[in-house]
Each structure stands twice: as C-alpha cells, then as structure tokens.
Design an enzyme around this catalytic site. Structure first.
Site, PDB file in Angstrom:
ATOM      1  N   LYS A   1      15.190  18.664  16.494  1.00  0.00           N
ATOM      2  CA  LYS A   1      16.193  17.632  16.197  1.00  0.00           C
ATOM      3  C   LYS A   1      17.538  18.232  15.793  1.00  0.00           C
ATOM      4  O   LYS A   1      17.634  19.368  15.371  1.00  0.00           O
ATOM      5  CB  LYS A   1      15.631  16.659  15.150  1.00  0.00           C
ATOM      6  CG  LYS A   1      14.574  15.750  15.814  1.00  0.00           C
ATOM      7  CD  LYS A   1      14.179  14.543  15.018  1.00  0.00           C
ATOM      8  CE  LYS A   1      13.263  13.671  15.886  1.00  0.00           C
ATOM      9  NZ  LYS A   1      12.583  12.619  15.138  1.00  0.00           N
TER      10      LYS A   1
ATOM     11  N   ARG B   1       4.773  15.668  15.132  1.00  0.00           N
ATOM     12  CA  ARG B   1       5.048  15.400  16.547  1.00  0.00           C
ATOM     13  C   ARG B   1       5.986  16.490  17.045  1.00  0.00           C
ATOM     14  O   ARG B   1       7.117  16.594  16.555  1.00  0.00           O
ATOM     15  CB  ARG B   1       5.698  14.009  16.661  1.00  0.00           C
ATOM     16  CG  ARG B   1       6.116  13.595  18.061  1.00  0.00           C
ATOM     17  CD  ARG B   1       6.894  12.283  18.003  1.00  0.00           C
ATOM     18  NE  ARG B   1       7.272  11.806  19.319  1.00  0.00           N
ATOM     19  CZ  ARG B   1       8.343  12.224  19.978  1.00  0.00           C
ATOM     20  NH1 ARG B   1       9.152  13.118  19.464  1.00  0.00           N
ATOM     21  NH2 ARG B   1       8.601  11.730  21.179  1.00  0.00           N
TER      22      ARG B   1
END
Ligand code: HH2
Length: 267
Positions: free
Chosen positions: A210, A245
C-alpha cells in the site's frame, strides 16, 4: 488462537498485470502459484477499489470472477474469498464455491447487502472505509482514527448480527488506505489494532504494497514495498490479527511463521 492465515490476492481485472489479471487463465495460474507458496486462502476480486479506478458493471464483474473461482475450486480445497461490494456478485461467487464475502463497504453498498450475507451463510469481512473509493483520499478527517474505526466496525458487526449473520462468521478489517491519510491515519490505526482485536472478532489486515509504505520510504514503487508490507503485517500479527491479505505469499508466510516460532519460544 491458531496460526495467522495468509490470504493471497488474485486480481481478475484486465488492468492488473502483477497479480493475476489479464485473463481468467492468468488469474487461475496466479492462484495456483500462491497456493503452492503456502496461501491459506485466495481472495479473488474483479473490480479495483483504487482511487480513480472505473466502476465495473455487475455482469462483467461476475463474468470475470466466476470462471476463476470455479477453476480454483476444481483443483484445490483452499478456501476462496470474493472481494466485491455487490451482493449479486457475492451470490454468484458463493454458488461457484467461494466461502467468504470480503466487502470493503461493510455491507453498506446495496440495501440488500445485509440480508444477502445472512442468506448466503458464508464468512463475511466487514471493512472500514471513509467515503467512496473514487474520492476517499481527497481529504480524510478523523478526530481519533482508532476510536472511530473501532466504533464503526462494532456497529457494522451489530447490524450484520441483527440482520441474521451468524456472529462466528464475522471478520473485521480496519481498511488501511481506504479514506485515510498516508501517515496521520494509517500509522496510528496499525499501531492501535489491539483495540479492534479486543472487539472479539477475527481481524483481517490488508497492508500489502500500500501507498503508505512509499510515504514512509522514499516513494518506493509498488514492486519495491515488500519490506514495508512485511513489517506492517508483523505489527498486525503482534496485535493479534487472524489473517493478513497479501500479494507476496511466500515471503509473508515465512515472516509470519518465524514470528510465531519465536513468540512460542518466549520463556
Ligand atoms: N485492500 C484492497 C482491496 N481489498 N479487502 C480487505 N478486506 N482489506 C483490504 O485492506 C483490502 C481489500 C486494496 O485494493 P486494490 O487497491 O484494488 O489493490 P489489490 O486488490 O491489488 O490489493
């Protein structure tokens, strides 16, 4: 609590090259690789939630994910999660063999989402997001990000239970990067994960590749964020999350297993 589960991301989106997109065959091949690398579950998505990504019509989304889910199901017993905000897609995915509905809107996208989740009887991930994907990064505002995300998730869990979703099927996710300032919101949220874990539901954490990692480390591009992804995932493991995840399954499985082995050796 058992070992932390590593959930591998498979994108069935034509614009995604690194994690399975392009074609159903490429997505299935990618899933196969992640399973071989030790993924405990595969999360299949047919619509990107990145800021600026275009919305996908429901039939198109179903056409992208269902063949991939069927093909994985046919060759492996690994549980499959469907990453969608649309109840119709969740229904088609569960019919094709998915065991979990991962909804970044926490069952708020459609009026029938709550009832659909109850009826499907699958595991459900309720994720926090401030705003809508297209505009959520414009100007996210929180007085106390950890308290607000925790309260939101508790309220959504209660709404799901009230609608008939079994308590033991509910997972919570703080939604790192979804309507959060790179540094001012994402970092305290990861640091405060214990408060979300304390709600008593299994927590799923998505930090892999991210943008906040780039904000900490010299604007590193997505393919150079593995170190930061693992660091953040391990902060989650230390806080007691049940699953992470990730895109890089092999490396994350190793990091998590070593972390757990050292934690078990504590005297
Ligand atoms: N993050 C993304 C997508 N789905 N689901 C959950 N539960 N938690 C997350 O943190 C999460 C999620 C990020 O999506 P996107 O930016 O589309 O990229 P990718 O799917 O490659 O991770």
């Amino acid at each position: 609590m058992g070992p932390v589960r590593v959930i591998g991301v498979v994108n069935a989106t034509p614009d995604s090259f690194s994690d399975g997109g392009r074609s159903p065959e490429a997505a299935v091949a990618h899933a196969r690789r992640l399973i071989a690398e030790g993924a405990d579950m595969i999360d299949v998505g047919g619509e990107s939630t990145r800021p600026g990504a275009t919305a996908v019509p429901v039939d198109e989304e179903i056409a992208r994910v269902v063949p991939v889910i069927r093909a994985i199901r046919a060759e492996s017993p690994v549980p499959i999660s469907i990453d969608t905000m649309k109840p119709k897609v969740a229904r088609a995915a569960v019919a094709a063999g998915a065991a979990m509905w991962n909804d970044v809107t926490a069952l708020r996208h459609a009026p029938e989402s709550l009832a659909a989740a109850a009826e499907l009887g699958c595991e459900v991930v309720l994720m926090h997001m401030q705003g809508e994907p297209a505009t959520m990064q414009a100007e996210p505002v929180y007085a106390d990000v950890v308290a607000e995300v925790t309260d939101f998730l508790a309220a959504r869990a209660q709404a799901a239970i009230a609608a008939g979703v079994a308590r033991e099927r509910i997972w919570l996710d703080p939604g790192v990067g979804f309507g959060k300032h790179m540094i001012r919101h994402n970092l305290p949220l990861i640091a405060g994960l214990e408060r979300i874990v304390a709600l008593g539901f299994p927590v799923l954490l998505g930090v892999s590749r991210k943008r906040f990692i780039a904000a900490v480390d010299r604007e590193a591009p997505p393919d150079q964020r593995l170190g930061g992804s693992i660091a953040a995932a391990l902060m989650g493991v230390a806080a007691g999350v049940a699953a992470v995840r990730v895109h890089d399954v092999r490396e994350t499985v190793q990091a998590v297993r070593v972390w757990e082995a050292i934690a078990a050796a504590r005297t």
